[in-house]
Design an enzyme around this catalytic site. Structure first.
Site, PDB file in Angstrom:
ATOM      1  N   SER A   1       0.860  -1.210  -0.009  1.00 24.73           N
ATOM      2  CA  SER A   1       0.066  -0.123  -0.043  1.00 24.73           C
ATOM      3  C   SER A   1       0.920   1.120  -0.179  1.00 24.73           C
ATOM      4  O   SER A   1       1.997   1.339   0.455  1.00 24.73           O
ATOM      5  CB  SER A   1      -0.899   0.031   1.227  1.00 24.73           C
ATOM      6  OG  SER A   1      -1.581   1.348   1.476  1.00 24.73           O
TER       7      SER A   1
ATOM      8  N   TYR B   1      -1.871   0.586  10.341  1.00 24.42           N
ATOM      9  CA  TYR B   1      -2.305  -0.248   8.761  1.00 24.42           C
ATOM     10  C   TYR B   1      -1.001  -0.081   8.091  1.00 24.42           C
ATOM     11  O   TYR B   1      -0.497  -1.143   7.354  1.00 24.42           O
ATOM     12  CB  TYR B   1      -3.360   0.443   8.197  1.00 24.42           C
ATOM     13  CG  TYR B   1      -3.417  -0.166   6.860  1.00 24.42           C
ATOM     14  CD1 TYR B   1      -3.562  -1.235   6.241  1.00 24.42           C
ATOM     15  CD2 TYR B   1      -3.335   0.842   5.711  1.00 24.42           C
ATOM     16  CE1 TYR B   1      -3.743  -1.947   4.888  1.00 24.42           C
ATOM     17  CE2 TYR B   1      -3.435   0.472   4.351  1.00 24.42           C
ATOM     18  CZ  TYR B   1      -3.702  -0.686   3.859  1.00 24.42           C
ATOM     19  OH  TYR B   1      -3.901  -1.136   2.804  1.00 24.42           O
TER      20      TYR B   1
ATOM     21  N   LYS C   1       1.997  -3.215   6.373  1.00 22.30           N
ATOM     22  CA  LYS C   1       2.440  -3.226   5.141  1.00 22.30           C
ATOM     23  C   LYS C   1       3.864  -3.405   4.803  1.00 22.30           C
ATOM     24  O   LYS C   1       4.548  -4.083   4.119  1.00 22.30           O
ATOM     25  CB  LYS C   1       1.444  -2.364   4.081  1.00 22.30           C
ATOM     26  CG  LYS C   1       0.127  -2.625   4.176  1.00 22.30           C
ATOM     27  CD  LYS C   1      -0.287  -4.040   3.530  1.00 22.30           C
ATOM     28  CE  LYS C   1      -1.685  -4.245   3.177  1.00 22.30           C
ATOM     29  NZ  LYS C   1      -1.840  -5.533   2.674  1.00 22.30           N
TER      30      LYS C   1
END
Length: 328
Positions: A118, A142, A146
């Protein structure tokens, strides 16, 4: 031909990847826990295992039964705000799942791995275009999951090669995904900006803008939106590169190089739908950087891919998909 295990293959992005692989003549088997996916997104004739990637036995079974030669790992939790509220859960879901998947794949001798990463790995940046050399400073748990996932895959590749074994990988850093390759494949859940706006409009409510005091021309965040069909084609291009090159070690941005502000996106949606519900400004969300726009030149060089669809294509196809799902 390689048979690819697509985790999350019944979901929004994964279902597009599955179809793109089939169109390219590759084999596909899906593993999905259906937490956000749906069985009707899996094409007829494609084998599917309904299980979490954390389930070692289920992953081992599907790899062995279908002669899997490569993995495309799409399954993950992906809400920035939710990750800020529940960081340990995000590390459990995204990183423990990836670790288990890698362990089982290695035990089975699978040496090709495509990872859905991402643009959130970059965090707060102050550059016109984000390149793969832009420093990674994630602004949310988050994004951290990644980035750590990328590190894990790189470390696995190094260990395999030191042991004289093949392991090729591609870490694909998605920018903002939107649109639909067909109405029946539209994004069914409101986790991204465009379907979040659709949800509000369908309810007769004004869409929300989370902050209009950012350092941008109209005060709202700027993002690089990429059509999900373009994204799926990039996965195929990466997978075929790994088929050809057992030593490939790729980390690539997937975007268009063109930024659009949240206000511009909402204005385009309102224009297309003809609905007169202007947006309402609410406080910022934690973890949202002001601007993320990709340089995708390296993807062109390494896998021969570039995006071909624009923002209007995304909104028109996304709205057709939304209506397909919600008018039935």
């Amino acid at each position: 031909m390689t048979t690819w295990l697509v985790t999350g293959g019944a979901g929004y992005i994964g279902s597009h990847v599955t179809r793109a692989l089939l169109a390219a003549g590759e084999g596909v088997v899906v593993l999905d826990d259906l937490s956000t996916g749906a069985k009707d997104r899996i094409p007829d004739g494609v084998p599917a295992e309904i299980a979490r990637v954390h389930d070692r036995a289920a992953v081992a079974k599907v790899i062995a039964e279908h002669g899997v030669g490569g993995v495309i790992h799409v399954a993950a939790k992906k809400q920035v705000g939710e990750s800020v509220d529940r960081p340990t859960w995000y590390f459990e879901e995204n990183l423990e799942g990836l670790r288990t998947l890698l362990d089982v794949a290695l035990e089975a001798g699978v040496g090709r791995f495509v990872f859905s990463s991402s643009a959130a790995v970059y965090g707060e940046v102050d550059v016109e275009l984000v390149t793969e050399q832009t420093p990674c400073t994630p602004a949310s748990p988050y994004g951290e999951t990644k980035l750590v996932g990328e590190w894990m895959i790189k470390d696995v590749a190094r260990a395999q090669r030191l042991a004289g074994k093949e392991f090729a990988f591609a870490n694909l850093r998605y920018f903002n995904v939107a649109g639909a390759g067909a109405p029946e494949l539209g994004d069914p859940v409101a986790l991204n900006l465009i379907p979040m706006v659709f949800t509000k409009l369908e309810a007769g409510q004004n869409p929300l803008i989370f902050g209009d005091d950012y350092a941008s021309p109209d005060g709202t965040c700027i993002r690089d939106y990429i059509h999900v069909a373009d994204l799926a084609e990039a996965h195929v291009a990466a997978a075929l590169r790994l088929n050809r090159d057992a030593e490939a070690s790729l980390t690539l941005n997937l975007g268009t190089g063109i930024g659009a502000s949240v206000k511009e996106v909402i204005d385009t949606i309102l224009e297309h739908t003809g609905i007169d519900l202007p947006p309402v400004i609410v406080p910022r969300r934690p973890g949202d950087p002001v601007k993320l726009v990709a340089s995708a030149e390296l993807a062109g060089q390494e896998i021969g891919w570039s995006a071909s669809r624009d923002l209007r294509d995304m909104i028109v196809s996304a709205w057709a998909g939304w209506r397909f799902r919600h008018d039935r």
